[in-house]
Scaffold this motif. Structure first.
Motif, PDB file in Angstrom:
ATOM      1  N   LYS A 125       0.862  -1.189   0.000  1.00  0.00           N
ATOM      2  CA  LYS A 125       0.000   0.000   0.000  1.00  0.00           C
ATOM      3  C   LYS A 125       0.889   1.226   0.000  1.00  0.00           C
ATOM      4  O   LYS A 125       1.924   1.259   0.667  1.00  0.00           O
ATOM      5  CB  LYS A 125      -0.909   0.022   1.235  1.00  0.00           C
ATOM      6  N   GLU A 126       0.445   2.233  -0.713  1.00  0.00           N
ATOM      7  CA  GLU A 126       1.218   3.465  -0.820  1.00  0.00           C
ATOM      8  C   GLU A 126       1.078   4.339   0.423  1.00  0.00           C
ATOM      9  O   GLU A 126       2.016   5.033   0.807  1.00  0.00           O
ATOM     10  CB  GLU A 126       0.777   4.246  -2.064  1.00  0.00           C
ATOM     11  N   LYS A 127      -0.087   4.310   1.072  1.00  0.00           N
ATOM     12  CA  LYS A 127      -0.299   5.187   2.226  1.00  0.00           C
ATOM     13  C   LYS A 127      -1.284   4.558   3.195  1.00  0.00           C
ATOM     14  O   LYS A 127      -2.421   4.280   2.827  1.00  0.00           O
ATOM     15  CB  LYS A 127      -0.839   6.538   1.741  1.00  0.00           C
ATOM     16  N   ILE A 128      -0.819   4.298   4.424  1.00  0.00           N
ATOM     17  CA  ILE A 128      -1.709   3.821   5.483  1.00  0.00           C
ATOM     18  C   ILE A 128      -1.434   4.637   6.736  1.00  0.00           C
ATOM     19  O   ILE A 128      -0.426   5.347   6.837  1.00  0.00           O
ATOM     20  CB  ILE A 128      -1.545   2.311   5.770  1.00  0.00           C
ATOM     21  N   ASP A 129      -2.335   4.536   7.702  1.00  0.00           N
ATOM     22  CA  ASP A 129      -2.155   5.233   8.972  1.00  0.00           C
ATOM     23  C   ASP A 129      -0.933   4.679   9.690  1.00  0.00           C
ATOM     24  O   ASP A 129      -0.675   3.473   9.667  1.00  0.00           O
ATOM     25  CB  ASP A 129      -3.387   5.060   9.866  1.00  0.00           C
ATOM     26  N   LEU A 130      -0.202   5.576  10.349  1.00  0.00           N
ATOM     27  CA  LEU A 130       0.997   5.165  11.066  1.00  0.00           C
ATOM     28  C   LEU A 130       0.644   4.642  12.451  1.00  0.00           C
ATOM     29  O   LEU A 130      -0.234   5.179  13.114  1.00  0.00           O
ATOM     30  CB  LEU A 130       1.959   6.347  11.215  1.00  0.00           C
TER      31      LEU A 130
END
Length: 169
Positions: A125-130
């Motif tokens: 995934k390119e962007k997920i919650d940290l």
């Protein structure tokens, strides 16, 4: 309980980091050789293919085929290059300090970019919650800046093996 286990695991990793650096073991890069104050970590933009928030599969240990890591921060160091900070999930680390006997995540581990390159398999995934990594990062940064911590230069699977072995000594 999960947060306590993560904090305990991180504290143990930091102790291990200091011991490894003092012994000049190749598991981690020794930062004591970078005494120059101008050589402290900065949060500059990098040319790295790795970006904060990415989720990656990696060459896991056999018992953790579904494990993945998340890029939580990237620092730039003038001598060590890009320091890739990751959180690792879906682990199965034997941990005698855990009620279940296992830990399933580590929310902060610092690696050289070369070590991540040897470990990373596929961008999931390119962007997920940290995840909540800030406390672990701050503890590491203070130790790193005072030359008591380093970064992993081995693969992620090897680092998890080393962590597990140290936890169970």
């Amino acid at each position: 309980m999960k947060k306590i286990n993560s904090v305990l695991l991180f504290c143990f990793v930091m102790m291990l980091t200091a011991i490894i650096c003092q012994a000049q073991n190749p598991v981690m890069k020794d930062t004591a050789k970078t005494e120059n104050k101008s050589a402290e970590v900065t949060q500059n933009k990098t040319d790295s293919k790795y970006k904060v928030g990415q989720m990656w599969s990696y060459k896991t240990r056999p018992q953790e085929k579904k494990s993945y890591f998340i890029i939580v921060k990237i620092d730039v160091h003038p001598k060590l290059g890009n320091i890739i900070h990751i959180a690792v999930h879906d682990l199965k680390i034997k941990n005698p300090n855990s009620r279940s006997g296992f830990s399933d995540e580590v929310n902060h581990m610092p690696f050289s970019e070369a070590a991540i390159n040897k470990s990373a398999d596929k961008l999931l995934k390119e962007k997920i919650d940290l995840p909540d990594y800030e406390e672990g990062y701050q503890l590491w940064k203070e130790a790193f800046d005072s030359h008591h911590a380093g970064i992993y230069t081995i693969t992620l699977a090897e680092a998890v093996d080393a962590m597990e072995a140290s936890l169970n000594q």
